[in-house]
Design a protein around this motif. Structure first.
Motif, PDB file in Angstrom:
ATOM      1  N   HIS A   1     -80.534-116.294  78.187  1.00 30.59           N
ATOM      2  CA  HIS A   1     -80.498-114.832  78.098  1.00 30.59           C
ATOM      3  C   HIS A   1     -80.477-114.426  76.630  1.00 30.59           C
ATOM      4  O   HIS A   1     -79.521-114.684  75.907  1.00 30.59           O
ATOM      5  CB  HIS A   1     -79.244-114.305  78.815  1.00 30.59           C
TER       6      HIS A   1
ATOM      7  N   ASP B   1     -83.227-108.614  76.680  1.00 33.15           N
ATOM      8  CA  ASP B   1     -82.825-107.208  76.774  1.00 33.15           C
ATOM      9  C   ASP B   1     -83.736-106.330  75.920  1.00 33.15           C
ATOM     10  O   ASP B   1     -83.281-105.469  75.163  1.00 33.15           O
ATOM     11  CB  ASP B   1     -81.379-107.026  76.308  1.00 33.15           C
TER      12      ASP B   1
ATOM     13  N   HIS C   1     -85.396-108.330  81.404  1.00 33.30           N
ATOM     14  CA  HIS C   1     -84.792-109.149  82.457  1.00 33.30           C
ATOM     15  C   HIS C   1     -85.794-109.837  83.379  1.00 33.30           C
ATOM     16  O   HIS C   1     -85.472-110.124  84.529  1.00 33.30           O
ATOM     17  CB  HIS C   1     -83.796-108.318  83.288  1.00 33.30           C
TER      18      HIS C   1
END
Length: 298
Positions: A8, A38, A72
């Motif tokens: 992430h 993000d 995402h």
């Protein structure tokens, strides 16, 4: 693949000096490195070949392929492992919508950028027909030229570089959207989406026919420029917005004249006319008779 194998990327290491944009040019390796992030990413294949895993899809990619990647969405580029094949080299532009305008600070999806720029009268597309998207047109010198200029500004960071990057990014987006708009695969989606927008407007007008509804408000609800919105409305209904509202008002006035004992001046006010003379003129033009004659005959 399980979630613990997906990296992430928050973008904290990419974005510098308070600017939510990052540009690079890299050679992809053949090792798995699936990740989500993000921010929005626009990737352009400059040379070589390989694969791109995007969500639950896998694409073979070559020079000229361009991808728009949303927040995402798991994805990764990989060069082919074979040593006799040219490695995959990719330009990347990653940004958050607020880099374009601070008003987009809470926006996440690439569709939000389309909505915003459409509202600013730059173009009109069908956001609902677009998700994470691949655009393949072969080699595109215009895209490469913008990437070259953006990478140079981002690397050298001379005075005013952020403002120049913002201009280049908007130019890049517009060129991408022009390509999308001219794509045969986008036509049906545009028609469907525009019909949906006008249907939503019609429902809104039916609920608010008796108050003054501004064109700018209707257009902004659809994220379209007022001029383009008027064209779509007329193409879809055969009437201008003013004509459509007048028909709604007179239809309701006819209903009230038939079903109530209210005075004509009261009915005129109920359906949105403060000027009784104007009400009478519109009523006669659309029904062929006066309100009092209509009431007597019904």
């Amino acid at each position: 693949m399980t979630n613990n194998l997906i990296y992430h990327d928050t973008g904290e290491k990419l974005f510098q000096n308070g600017n939510s944009i990052f540009i690079n040019y890299i050679t992809e390796n053949p090792e798995p490195h699936l990740h989500v992030h993000d921010f929005i990413e626009i990737s352009y294949v400059a040379s070589g070949s390989g694969i791109h895993i995007l969500g639950d899809k896998q694409y073979d990619v070559n020079k000229g392929d361009l991808f728009l990647i949303n927040y995402h969405i798991p994805h990764e580029f990989r060069s082919f492992a074979s040593s006799d094949r040219e490695p995959l080299k990719v330009y990347n532009c990653v940004f958050k919508p607020d880099f374009i305008d601070v008003n987009l600070i809470d926006y996440k999806d690439f569709k939000d950028v389309i909505h915003y720029l459409s509202f600013r009268s730059i173009f009109s597309l069908a956001p609902d027909s677009m998700g994470d998207l691949k655009l393949s047109e072969g080699e595109n010198p215009a895209f490469e030229d913008i990437y070259h200029k953006m990478l140079k500004e981002f690397t050298e960071k001379e005075d005013g570089y952020a403002e120049i990057l913002r201009v280049y990014l908007i130019e890049f987006l517009i060129k991408i959207f022009r390509s999308l708009k001219n794509s045969p695969n986008n036509k049906t989606g545009m028609i469907t989406h525009h019909a949906s927008l006008i249907e939503q407007s019609i429902q809104y007008l039916k609920q608010n026919y008796n108050v003054t509804v501004k064109l700018s408000d209707l257009a902004s609800r659809s994220f379209l420029s007022p001029t383009y919105y008027c064209k779509l409305f007329k193409d879809y209904t055969g009437l201008t917005i003013s004509e459509y509202v007048q028909r709604l008002r007179i239809e309701e006035a006819c209903h009230l004249l038939k079903t109530t004992d209210s005075k004509i001046i009261v009915i005129a006010q109920q359906v949105g006319y403060s000027d009784i003379k104007h009400f009478n003129e519109v009523f006669k033009r659309l029904t062929g008779t006066t309100p009092s004659a209509y009431k007597k005959s019904h």
